[in-house]
Design a protein around this motif. Sequence first.
Motif, PDB file in Angstrom:
ATOM      1  N   GLU A   1      -3.161  -8.246  -1.572  1.00 22.29           N
ATOM      2  CA  GLU A   1      -3.518  -6.922  -1.077  1.00 22.29           C
ATOM      3  C   GLU A   1      -4.246  -6.175  -2.182  1.00 22.29           C
TER       4      GLU A   1
ATOM      5  N   PHE B   1      -7.553  -2.894  12.609  1.00 26.17           N
ATOM      6  CA  PHE B   1      -6.203  -2.912  12.034  1.00 26.17           C
ATOM      7  C   PHE B   1      -5.621  -1.525  12.258  1.00 26.17           C
TER       8      PHE B   1
ATOM      9  N   GLN C   1       0.855  -1.204   0.000  1.00 21.89           N
ATOM     10  CA  GLN C   1       0.000   0.000   0.000  1.00 21.89           C
ATOM     11  C   GLN C   1       0.883   1.244   0.000  1.00 21.89           C
TER      12      GLN C   1
HETATM   13  N1  PHE Z   1      -2.672  -6.865   6.519  1.00 22.89           N
HETATM   14  C1  PHE Z   1      -3.814  -7.353   7.249  1.00 22.89           C
HETATM   15  C2  PHE Z   1      -3.464  -8.754   7.794  1.00 22.89           C
HETATM   16  O1  PHE Z   1      -2.479  -9.304   7.442  1.00 22.89           O
HETATM   17  C3  PHE Z   1      -5.033  -7.434   6.370  1.00 22.89           C
HETATM   18  C4  PHE Z   1      -5.535  -6.096   5.917  1.00 22.89           C
HETATM   19  C5  PHE Z   1      -5.104  -5.542   4.719  1.00 22.89           C
HETATM   20  C6  PHE Z   1      -6.458  -5.387   6.673  1.00 22.89           C
HETATM   21  C7  PHE Z   1      -5.584  -4.337   4.283  1.00 22.89           C
HETATM   22  C8  PHE Z   1      -6.943  -4.155   6.246  1.00 22.89           C
HETATM   23  C9  PHE Z   1      -6.496  -3.664   5.048  1.00 22.89           C
HETATM   24  O2  PHE Z   1      -4.204  -9.269   8.608  1.00 22.89           O
END
Ligand code: PHE
Length: 341
Positions: A214, A252, A177
């Motif tokens: 992602e 998150f 991101q």
């Molecule tokens: N990176 C988070 C995980 O590994 C998942 C996620 C990605 C949450 C993007 C919100 C947005 O659990």
Amino acid sequence: MKETLERIRREALEALEQTGAAQDLDALRVKYLGKKGELTAVLKQMGRLSAEERPAMGQLANEVRAAVETALESRARKLEAAALEAKLRLEAVDVTIPGEEPVLGHKHPMYIALDEIKDIFVGMGFTVLDGTEVELAEYNFDKLNAEEGHPSRDWSDTFYFDTDSRVMLRSQTSPMQVHAMETMELPIRILAPGRVYRKDEVDATHSPMFHQVEGMAIDKGITMADLKGTLNAVMEQLFGKGTVTRFRPHHFPFTEPSCEMDVQCHKCGGAGCPTCKGEGWIEVLGAGMIHPHVLEMAGIDPEVYSGWAFGMGLERLAMRRFKIADLRLIFENDTRFLEQF
Ligand code: PHE
């Protein structure tokens, strides 16, 4: 002398008739016609003949020479033809013999699922990005709002390369991101699949290496409704028309609000069965609206732009898609298993 010449002719022709190899022909040529050869030796004695004898002997000698030369030549041609014949026979290809069929591999079930997901998102205008698996903690954590002291940064969960916890194997694809925000022109729509690493023991549902996909969209006026609309459309394409989803609040560090998305069990229609472990719903991904502070840290004005992001586990998705019960089967690469898909 006449006898000698006749003998040379006889012997030479006989010897030639019996040679089977080209190099033997050369030896015979030297032996009979060479400077120190038998015929030359006879010719040297011509001087001793009387003037009457000489022309007849000379003529005979020429005849012998011509005969031997002709025989040499024709023998050489015959040997050459025979050699060619043998070579052709040796190299002949029988096109009617059944061929050996090469064993062809085929796509791994997880990559079949990934290709479907990519197709769907590319069709919606998303760009697919490839990211590095070795990542800076700065991108895996700091720029995603998980500062020093955040529990996910713990040594017991993360593979670090150095003692000051700067370089690591990424634990999520979310750093993509930030890379996208820092390098791409707005608006941004990306999909970033790849491997991630966590210190988990191997069992039927865990592996220290697994895959995430992602997704992120940033533009003016993007809302949670866009996130839900996009993901619902994607799930219908993946799991069939009429697929029911559910968004549950979650947390998150880099999204606000955050949620997890479940898909209603396609097997029991929500009643509860072994596939969904009696719950009626199957967790598919984590998502949310990108935290304004994350946008800000990447140099994007949160007053002007907003965006959503999601991250889903690819193995789990493939397991659901192909009804695979044990995660380990995905990684073992036993062809007896893989060939079923
Ligand atoms: N990176 C988070 C995980 O590994 C998942 C996620 C990605 C949450 C993007 C919100 C947005 O659990």
